[in-house]
Structure formats: C-alpha cells, structure tokens
Write a protein that holds these residues in place. Structure first.
Motif, short mmCIF file in Angstrom:
data_model
loop_
_atom_site.label_atom_id
_atom_site.label_comp_id
_atom_site.label_asym_id
_atom_site.label_seq_id
_atom_site.Cartn_x
_atom_site.Cartn_y
_atom_site.Cartn_z
N VAL A 1 3.32 -9.75 -10.21
CA VAL A 1 3.90 -8.41 -10.03
C VAL A 1 3.52 -7.80 -8.69
O VAL A 1 4.39 -7.41 -7.90
CB VAL A 1 3.46 -7.48 -11.18
N VAL A 2 2.24 -7.70 -8.43
CA VAL A 2 1.78 -7.01 -7.21
C VAL A 2 2.29 -7.68 -5.93
O VAL A 2 2.90 -7.02 -5.08
CB VAL A 2 0.24 -6.90 -7.21
N PRO A 3 2.11 -9.02 -5.75
CA PRO A 3 2.61 -9.62 -4.51
C PRO A 3 4.13 -9.65 -4.40
O PRO A 3 4.66 -9.67 -3.29
CB PRO A 3 2.03 -11.03 -4.55
N SER A 4 4.86 -9.63 -5.53
CA SER A 4 6.32 -9.62 -5.44
C SER A 4 6.82 -8.34 -4.79
O SER A 4 7.75 -8.37 -3.97
CB SER A 4 6.95 -9.80 -6.84
N PHE A 5 6.21 -7.21 -5.12
CA PHE A 5 6.57 -5.95 -4.47
C PHE A 5 6.15 -5.97 -3.00
O PHE A 5 6.87 -5.46 -2.14
CB PHE A 5 5.91 -4.77 -5.19
N MET A 6 4.99 -6.54 -2.73
CA MET A 6 4.52 -6.61 -1.34
C MET A 6 5.46 -7.43 -0.46
O MET A 6 5.77 -7.05 0.67
CB MET A 6 3.11 -7.22 -1.30
#
Length: 314
Positions: free
Chosen positions: A254-259
């Motif tokens: 989740v976190v790196p996909s937004f990044m």
C-alpha cells in the motif's frame, strides 16, 4: 505521453515539473518506495518457508490492502468538483491489471524458484524495458549510451542467473531456476508497461485516485483468480503468517504504491524507475542477514554490472 486533465483533482494542482523542490520530493518518494519494495521478496521468501504458496499469499495481501484503497478513493471522489469520465476510470483499471495483478502474480510465482537476490535484480532491470519500449512505441528520446548500458545490464543478469544455479538448494533443478527467471522477467515487462501507460491516467485522475482505482481492479482480478484456482477456502494461518502477510500488504504494497504514483507524477516514469538503485542492494543485504542466502564475488560482479547498466540509461 500525458493527456490533459479532465477536471480539477486535488493532488495534481500547482505542481511544476521544473521546480527543484518538486523534483527533490519526487526523488525522495521514489527512493523510499524502492526501499519498501526491496523488503517484499524477503517477506515473501520467509512466508514461503512457513509453508505459504503464491496464490493464497497474493489473495490475502490484496484483501488486506483493499479497504485502504476504498477509503482513500471514496474520500478523493467526494472532494472532486468534476467527476472523472467513465472511460478514464476504466483505463486506469486496465493499467492496474498490468502493474498490480499480472506483475505481482508472475513475481510471486517466480520467487518460488529463485533467490530473493536474483528476483530483485531481475525486477530492477525494468528501467531498461521502460527505455526501450518508450523509444519504440511512445516516441521517447534516448541517448547513444543506451545500447552499452543495456549490454551491461543483461550481462549482469546472466551472471546472477549462473550464481543462482550455483546456490540452488537441493531438489531445485536448472529448469526450475530458468522457469523462475522467465516468470520474473515477465513481471518486469508487465511493470514496465504499467509505468509507461500509467502516466496518462495519473495526469487524468491524480496519482492518489489512480492508485486506488488501479489497485482496486487488481484486487478484483486477484480474488477471481483465487476463487477459480483455490476455491473459497482461506489457507491455514497462524500468528507469524498473519503478521508477515499484514506487513507485506501495508508496508510493502500500500505505502510504496502511493509513493510510486506520486513520484511518476513529479519526476516522470524514466527518473522514477532509475531511482530504484538502492533496491537490489537492500534486498541483497537483507537476504544475507535474514534468509541466509549465500553471497560471493560472482553475485558482486553481476549486481555491479546490472546497477551500472541501469544507472547509465538516460
């Protein structure tokens, strides 16, 4: 490559691609995403050691991540003064199938056969595919250094493939290593296409909403695949398996996909992909420390050639 925006989207306003601060923040996001993504093969190999397999792990990961995307997507939708067109949303959903369903499926399947070190380097080669495909089909300009950079990259990958053959655990055949390598190269190709096609959708929808739509479509595809191949049975889980799957879903998905989506918006797909230089190094260090994978001069040379080749892609 980018299409004009169809309406005001909060996270795409007042962003100048030439602003140094904007570029700096985009690079920070891309590097942070690369680090978090570098933990993914370590967590997956650890979970495989606990008895989990690719499809159940992929299904649980996406189910855990889905509520986050639904909530953020709903909030963003409510804030939009003009709603996106249906075909723009459909395009983002289709792009998501490339980057978050097909690429993930091929990657997790390949990791059942190869080391975490080889997997991360194979995926790290995707900038070379971005450059080549971008030049052939998207009109992107490339310099004369591309050909020697590509040669270095794939010589390095060949050396790492040989290294995996040497360190393969008992019972793992050359055919298994080859199968895993081809699966992960297919994952890299799929993610390369995602990077190139996503730029237009990010411009149309904004990076956050695009990520919600693309991950949502990938989750639906994953669950359909899981239901067809595994039925509606949840695999046997215990505390370590749940912990690892939760970390994989949130911190490595989740976190790196937004990044990544935000980094592509700010610095473009080429710079966003090349900035992942730290990924293979971090994965290798963690594979040695936490998985006990062997590491020698062959791996050093292979990794150095791949990283040098990718760094020279412009």
């Amino acid at each position: 490559m980018a299409a004009p925006q169809t309406g005001p989207v909060p996270d795409t306003e007042n962003t100048s691609p030439d602003d140094p601060g904007n570029i700096r923040f985009g690079l920070i996001l891309a590097l942070s995403a690369a680090f978090l993504f570098s933990t993914k093969p370590i967590i997956i190999k650890w979970l495989y050691g606990l008895g989990m397999t690719a499809m159940p792990l992929m299904g649980l990961r996406m189910v855990i991540a889905l509520p986050v995307y639904l909530i953020i997507g709903a909030v963003l939708w409510g804030r939009m003064k003009r709603k996106p067109k249906a075909n723009d949303v459909a395009r983002a959903a289709a792009v998501g199938l490339l980057g978050y369903y097909l690429a993930s499926l091929l990657d997790l399947s390949g990791l059942e056969y190869v080391s975490a070190q080889l997997e991360r380097l194979m995926l790290y080669a995707y900038p070379s595919m971005v450059v080549v495909i971008g030049a052939l089909f998207f009109g992107a300009k490339v310099s004369r250094t591309v050909i020697p950079a590509l040669v270095l990259t794939y010589i390095g990958l060949g050396i790492m493939y040989g290294h995996d053959l040497q360190i393969a655990p008992p019972g793992t055949s050359e055919a298994d290593i080859t199968k895993g390598t081809l699966l992960i190269l297919g994952s890299a190709l799929s993610f390369s296409l995602f990077i190139l096609f996503s730029k237009r959708s990010i411009a149309e929808l904004g990076s956050l909403f695009f990520t919600c739509i693309s991950m949502g479509s990938a989750t639906v595809a994953t669950l359909l695949h899981y239901a067809i191949s595994e039925g509606l049975v949840i695999p046997e889980m215990d505390a370590p398996r749940w912990t690892g799957t939760l970390v994989l879903a949130i911190m490595a998905t989740v976190v790196p996909s937004f990044m990544v989506s935000e980094a592509i918006k700010r610095i473009g797909p080429a710079k966003a992909s090349v900035s992942g230089t730290i990924g293979p190094v971090m994965t290798t260090i963690m594979a040695i420390l936490f998985l006990g994978e062997p590491f020698g001069w062959t791996a050093v040379i292979g990794m150095a050639l791949v990283m040098l080749g990718v760094s020279r892609l412009k």
